[in-house]
Enzyme design. Structure first.
Site, PDB file in Angstrom:
ATOM      1  N   ASP A  48     -28.558 -19.639 -27.850  1.00 57.57           N
ATOM      2  CA  ASP A  48     -29.836 -20.089 -27.292  1.00 57.57           C
ATOM      3  C   ASP A  48     -29.659 -21.483 -26.692  1.00 57.57           C
ATOM      4  OD1 ASP A  48     -32.867 -19.620 -27.183  1.00 57.57           O
ATOM      5  OD2 ASP A  48     -32.713 -21.636 -28.038  1.00 57.57           O
ATOM      6  N   TYR A  53     -31.745 -29.482 -23.200  1.00 58.95           N
ATOM      7  CA  TYR A  53     -30.864 -29.878 -24.315  1.00 58.95           C
ATOM      8  C   TYR A  53     -29.689 -30.737 -23.821  1.00 58.95           C
ATOM      9  CZ  TYR A  53     -33.412 -26.130 -26.775  1.00 58.95           C
ATOM     10  OH  TYR A  53     -34.385 -25.329 -27.316  1.00 58.95           O
ATOM     11  N   HIS A 109     -39.958 -22.611 -20.906  1.00 55.69           N
ATOM     12  CA  HIS A 109     -39.812 -23.388 -22.151  1.00 55.69           C
ATOM     13  C   HIS A 109     -41.152 -23.735 -22.804  1.00 55.69           C
ATOM     14  CE1 HIS A 109     -36.546 -26.040 -24.137  1.00 55.69           C
ATOM     15  NE2 HIS A 109     -37.455 -25.716 -25.008  1.00 55.69           N
TER      16      HIS A 109
HETATM   17  N1  LIG Z   1     -38.187 -23.012 -27.409  1.00 59.20           N
HETATM   18  C1  LIG Z   1     -38.403 -24.146 -28.009  1.00 59.20           C
HETATM   19  O1  LIG Z   1     -39.344 -24.885 -27.693  1.00 59.20           O
HETATM   20  C2  LIG Z   1     -37.499 -24.555 -29.136  1.00 59.20           C
HETATM   21  C3  LIG Z   1     -37.867 -25.630 -29.953  1.00 59.20           C
HETATM   22  C4  LIG Z   1     -37.013 -25.958 -31.003  1.00 59.20           C
HETATM   23  C5  LIG Z   1     -35.847 -25.237 -31.207  1.00 59.20           C
HETATM   24  N2  LIG Z   1     -35.501 -24.207 -30.380  1.00 59.20           N
HETATM   25  C6  LIG Z   1     -34.243 -23.436 -30.568  1.00 59.20           C
HETATM   26  O2  LIG Z   1     -34.153 -23.025 -31.922  1.00 59.20           O
HETATM   27  C7  LIG Z   1     -32.936 -23.535 -32.486  1.00 59.20           C
HETATM   28  C8  LIG Z   1     -33.082 -23.797 -33.980  1.00 59.20           C
HETATM   29  O3  LIG Z   1     -34.101 -24.704 -34.265  1.00 59.20           O
HETATM   30  P1  LIG Z   1     -33.819 -26.202 -34.787  1.00 59.20           P
HETATM   31  O4  LIG Z   1     -32.555 -26.684 -34.215  1.00 59.20           O
HETATM   32  O5  LIG Z   1     -35.064 -26.967 -34.572  1.00 59.20           O
HETATM   33  O6  LIG Z   1     -33.742 -26.085 -36.349  1.00 59.20           O
HETATM   34  P2  LIG Z   1     -33.072 -25.184 -37.508  1.00 59.20           P
HETATM   35  O7  LIG Z   1     -32.077 -24.234 -36.962  1.00 59.20           O
HETATM   36  O8  LIG Z   1     -34.225 -24.683 -38.307  1.00 59.20           O
HETATM   37  O9  LIG Z   1     -32.362 -26.311 -38.368  1.00 59.20           O
HETATM   38  C9  LIG Z   1     -31.238 -26.995 -37.913  1.00 59.20           C
HETATM   39  C10 LIG Z   1     -30.884 -28.044 -38.960  1.00 59.20           C
HETATM   40  O10 LIG Z   1     -30.526 -27.408 -40.191  1.00 59.20           O
HETATM   41  C11 LIG Z   1     -29.189 -27.775 -40.558  1.00 59.20           C
HETATM   42  N3  LIG Z   1     -28.581 -26.572 -41.148  1.00 59.20           N
HETATM   43  C12 LIG Z   1     -28.048 -25.500 -40.527  1.00 59.20           C
HETATM   44  N4  LIG Z   1     -27.620 -24.591 -41.415  1.00 59.20           N
HETATM   45  C13 LIG Z   1     -27.898 -25.079 -42.647  1.00 59.20           C
HETATM   46  C14 LIG Z   1     -27.692 -24.591 -43.956  1.00 59.20           C
HETATM   47  N5  LIG Z   1     -27.124 -23.415 -44.187  1.00 59.20           N
HETATM   48  N6  LIG Z   1     -28.105 -25.371 -44.998  1.00 59.20           N
HETATM   49  C15 LIG Z   1     -28.668 -26.589 -44.772  1.00 59.20           C
HETATM   50  N7  LIG Z   1     -28.900 -27.095 -43.541  1.00 59.20           N
HETATM   51  C16 LIG Z   1     -28.519 -26.349 -42.482  1.00 59.20           C
HETATM   52  C17 LIG Z   1     -28.514 -28.225 -39.280  1.00 59.20           C
HETATM   53  O11 LIG Z   1     -27.530 -29.190 -39.553  1.00 59.20           O
HETATM   54  P3  LIG Z   1     -25.954 -28.937 -39.198  1.00 59.20           P
HETATM   55  O12 LIG Z   1     -25.843 -28.770 -37.711  1.00 59.20           O
HETATM   56  O13 LIG Z   1     -25.314 -30.193 -39.677  1.00 59.20           O
HETATM   57  O14 LIG Z   1     -25.539 -27.726 -39.979  1.00 59.20           O
HETATM   58  C18 LIG Z   1     -29.700 -28.871 -38.543  1.00 59.20           C
HETATM   59  O15 LIG Z   1     -29.914 -30.195 -38.997  1.00 59.20           O
HETATM   60  C19 LIG Z   1     -32.675 -24.799 -31.656  1.00 59.20           C
HETATM   61  O16 LIG Z   1     -31.369 -25.305 -31.825  1.00 59.20           O
HETATM   62  C20 LIG Z   1     -33.007 -24.285 -30.279  1.00 59.20           C
HETATM   63  O17 LIG Z   1     -31.941 -23.495 -29.779  1.00 59.20           O
HETATM   64  C21 LIG Z   1     -36.322 -23.846 -29.355  1.00 59.20           C
END
Ligand SMILES: NC(=O)c1ccc[n+]([C@@H]2O[C@H](COP(=O)([O-])OP(=O)(O)OC[C@H]3O[C@@H](n4cnc5c(N)ncnc54)[C@H](OP(=O)(O)O)[C@@H]3O)[C@@H](O)[C@H]2O)c1
Length: 313
Positions: A48, A53, A109
């Site tokens: 994704d 980004y 987005h």
């Molecule tokens: N469309 C939109 O508006 C929108 C908005 C927000 C996000 N997104 C997409 O959704 C994706 C995911 O959302 P997000 O990045 O906000 O948050 P997330 O995936 O819920 O959380 C990511 C965080 O959790 C940590 N993490 C990952 N695996 C873990 C585990 N097993 N145990 C503990 N911590 C863990 C990561 O650190 P490490 O990297 O150090 O493991 C990072 O700090 C984004 O990257 C993006 O691609 C889209």
């Protein structure tokens, strides 16, 4: 029982989308290339991405470094807010940076148009410091361009992110092709049951972003999540990811850590009592929470269309 293969789910156009996606938001450009290559070697086949980004070139490098053929990978990118009148330009930049000539999925987005000015191309502000938002922009005009992009063959599917039911209802009045995906913040502290039901009824696949509550998210230490994890002998992250996989919602999970990339692919079959507990978590006092607050701010009127976090059952 855990399984390392979450499999795939179907989009309404009949194509398959891998059931767990790799998130790339806030993955620093210096780390994301290696993380993407590692993830693909570990078995991820869904990435994704988004123009905003600012790391799509490095994501593209990671894809090439992995040695996995392009056609085996499901790649999503997103039209950024300051490109609503010129969607093709945003798409072309993403294609160029990612180093591919097509996307598997292209999403709008946000249902928000920002007006670029001398302050910034991507996150423009007005003289008084507020975000330069065009509140009169007709999202139907954006969607018509998305439909043309679909017809051009440069993307295989189109969809939206952060669209609430009233926005979807409005879009439905004029769509020729419906959005195949709605990507929204989704986890047990913000389960958005009503929106998920609406999308399912319309044949729109829901993708869950911030499934772990984002960086430092408190859901990972929520006592109910932890107790379900202990019961199944998995990590809280595995429970939160499986919560979506178990109900046909596609979670997008970000990590740049090799060990977490690997462990996040493990899913577990949650039973009815687990699912009930997770589905009702946000109705506990103080639990309902949105963790993703965009820079252009809920204070600028977004509660009007998206709604503040509310208790749900
Ligand atoms: N469309 C939109 O508006 C929108 C908005 C927000 C996000 N997104 C997409 O959704 C994706 C995911 O959302 P997000 O990045 O906000 O948050 P997330 O995936 O819920 O959380 C990511 C965080 O959790 C940590 N993490 C990952 N695996 C873990 C585990 N097993 N145990 C503990 N911590 C863990 C990561 O650190 P490490 O990297 O150090 O493991 C990072 O700090 C984004 O990257 C993006 O691609 C889209």
């Amino acid at each position: 029982m855990t399984t390392s293969q979450a499999g795939s789910v179907k989009l309404a156009n009949g194509s398959s989308i891998p059931a767990i996606g790799l998130g790339t938001w806030q993955a620093p450009p210096s780390e994301v290339e290696g993380a993407v290559a590692t993830a693909l070697r570990e078995g991820y086949r869904h990435i994704d991405c988004a123009l905003i980004y600012k790391n799509e070139a490095e994501v593209g490098e990671g894809i090439r470094q992995s040695g996995i053929p392009r056609e085996e990978i499901f790649i999503t990118s997103k039209l950024w807010n300051s490109f609503h009148p010129n969607a093709v330009e945003s798409l072309n930049r993403s294609l160029k940076d990612l180093g591919t000539d097509y996307l598997d999925l292209y999403l709008v987005h946000w249902p928000v148009r920002l007006v670029p000015n001398e302050s910034s191309e991507l996150l423009p502000v007005n003289a008084d410091g507020t975000r330069a938002i065009d509140r009169d922009w007709d999202m139907g005009k954006t969607w018509a361009q998305m439909e043309d992009i679909l017809a051009s063959g440069k993307v295989k599917a189109i969809g939206v992110c952060n669209w609430s039911i009233p926005y979807l209802e409005q879009l439905k009045k004029g769509w020729r092709s419906k959005p195949l995906v709605n990507q929204v913040e989704l986890h047990p502290h913000l389960p958005q049951h009503e929106l998920v039901e609406w999308c399912k009824k319309e044949g729109i696949l829901v993708e869950a972003y911030s499934p772990l509550g984002g960086a430092g998210g408190p859901i990972l230490s929520d006592p109910d999540v932890v107790s379900i994890a202990e019961k199944h002998n998995v990590s809280p992250a595995n429970v939160l990811i499986s919560y979506h996989v178990n109900q046909g919602v596609v979670p997008l999970v970000k990590s740049t850590s090799p060990s977490r990339l690997k462990s996040n692919l493990q899913t577990v079959s949650l039973d009815e009592s687990d699912m009930k507990k997770l589905n009702r978590l946000s109705s506990q006092p103080g639990k309902a929470k949105r963790y993703n607050t965009p820079l252009f701010g809920w204070d600028l009127g977004f509660d009007d269309w998206y709604g503040p976090p509310k208790k749900e059952h």
